[in-house]
Design a protein around this motif. Structure first.
Motif, PDB file in Angstrom:
ATOM      1  N   PRO A   1      13.035  -0.064  13.275  1.00  0.00           N
ATOM      2  CA  PRO A   1      12.023  -0.837  12.531  1.00  0.00           C
ATOM      3  C   PRO A   1      11.658  -0.130  11.221  1.00  0.00           C
ATOM      4  O   PRO A   1      11.667   1.100  11.132  1.00  0.00           O
ATOM      5  CB  PRO A   1      10.827  -0.878  13.484  1.00  0.00           C
ATOM      6  N   MET A   2      11.362  -0.928  10.214  1.00  0.00           N
ATOM      7  CA  MET A   2      10.925  -0.383   8.934  1.00  0.00           C
ATOM      8  C   MET A   2       9.416  -0.167   8.987  1.00  0.00           C
ATOM      9  O   MET A   2       8.675  -1.006   9.498  1.00  0.00           O
ATOM     10  CB  MET A   2      11.268  -1.356   7.798  1.00  0.00           C
ATOM     11  N   LYS A   3       8.965   0.962   8.467  1.00  0.00           N
ATOM     12  CA  LYS A   3       7.538   1.243   8.412  1.00  0.00           C
ATOM     13  C   LYS A   3       6.898   0.397   7.311  1.00  0.00           C
ATOM     14  O   LYS A   3       7.563   0.019   6.353  1.00  0.00           O
ATOM     15  CB  LYS A   3       7.302   2.732   8.148  1.00  0.00           C
ATOM     16  N   GLY A   4       5.615   0.132   7.422  1.00  0.00           N
ATOM     17  CA  GLY A   4       4.911  -0.689   6.441  1.00  0.00           C
ATOM     18  C   GLY A   4       4.726   0.015   5.112  1.00  0.00           C
ATOM     19  O   GLY A   4       4.578   1.242   5.056  1.00  0.00           O
ATOM     20  N   HIS A   5       4.719  -0.751   4.046  1.00  0.00           N
ATOM     21  CA  HIS A   5       4.497  -0.217   2.694  1.00  0.00           C
ATOM     22  C   HIS A   5       3.101   0.385   2.614  1.00  0.00           C
ATOM     23  O   HIS A   5       2.119  -0.272   2.912  1.00  0.00           O
ATOM     24  CB  HIS A   5       4.656  -1.339   1.659  1.00  0.00           C
ATOM     25  N   GLY A   6       3.050   1.656   2.264  1.00  0.00           N
ATOM     26  CA  GLY A   6       1.763   2.347   2.173  1.00  0.00           C
ATOM     27  C   GLY A   6       1.235   2.844   3.503  1.00  0.00           C
ATOM     28  O   GLY A   6       0.132   3.377   3.571  1.00  0.00           O
ATOM     29  N   HIS A   7       2.016   2.684   4.574  1.00  0.00           N
ATOM     30  CA  HIS A   7       1.558   3.098   5.907  1.00  0.00           C
ATOM     31  C   HIS A   7       2.464   4.128   6.561  1.00  0.00           C
ATOM     32  O   HIS A   7       2.205   4.554   7.678  1.00  0.00           O
ATOM     33  CB  HIS A   7       1.432   1.877   6.824  1.00  0.00           C
TER      34      HIS A   7
END
Length: 145
Positions: free
Chosen positions: A118-124
């Motif tokens: 899974p890709m991590k969230g932008h800014g997270h």
């Protein structure tokens, strides 16, 4: 920040360009800097910025600088895919605070993607280990055309 307003010469990317803040460079020339995102959404996440434009977002950059950045994004994406063999990749570019932009110097994200990760969230995403980023940057740089 909205889509208009004055460019902030103290934004983090401006400071990186002036050498006031270190970065893990993948490659650069007289117009472009490609460097590792220290909060990567995925392994091998690279940021591409113009060294010649102070555009905050896509609306403020002139056509010649945009052409150089776009070619640099493509060159970087090719190197990332050669070096890391992802299943795919995402190119992201955010405009204005409401559009998800967090640094107000026009920049593009080259994010390798794998079907089973899974890709991590932008800014997270958490901060990456600098030595791991240096290893990835060298591997990507070695795959440049």
């Amino acid at each position: 920040m909205s889509l208009t307003g004055a460019y902030d010469p103290d934004n983090i990317f401006a400071k990186i360009l002036r050498g006031e803040i270190p970065s893990v460079k993948v490659w650069e020339d007289d117009r472009i800097l490609a460097f590792m995102d220290v909060f990567p959404q995925s392994e091998g996440h690279v940021l591409v910025i113009s060294k010649t434009s102070t555009a905050q977002n896509l609306l403020g950059i002139d056509a010649d600088d945009l052409a150089a950045v776009t070619a640099a994004v493509q060159r970087t994406a090719r190197a990332v895919t050669r070096a890391l063999s992802p299943d795919g990749f995402s190119i992201m570019q955010f405009n204005g605070e409401a559009g998800g932009q967090t640094v107000f110097h026009l920049h593009f994200h080259v994010i390798p993607r794998w079907a089973d990760r899974p890709m991590k969230g932008h800014g997270h995403a958490p901060m990456a280990d600098v030595e791991a980023l240096k290893t990835l940057a060298a591997k990507i740089a070695a795959a440049l055309d």
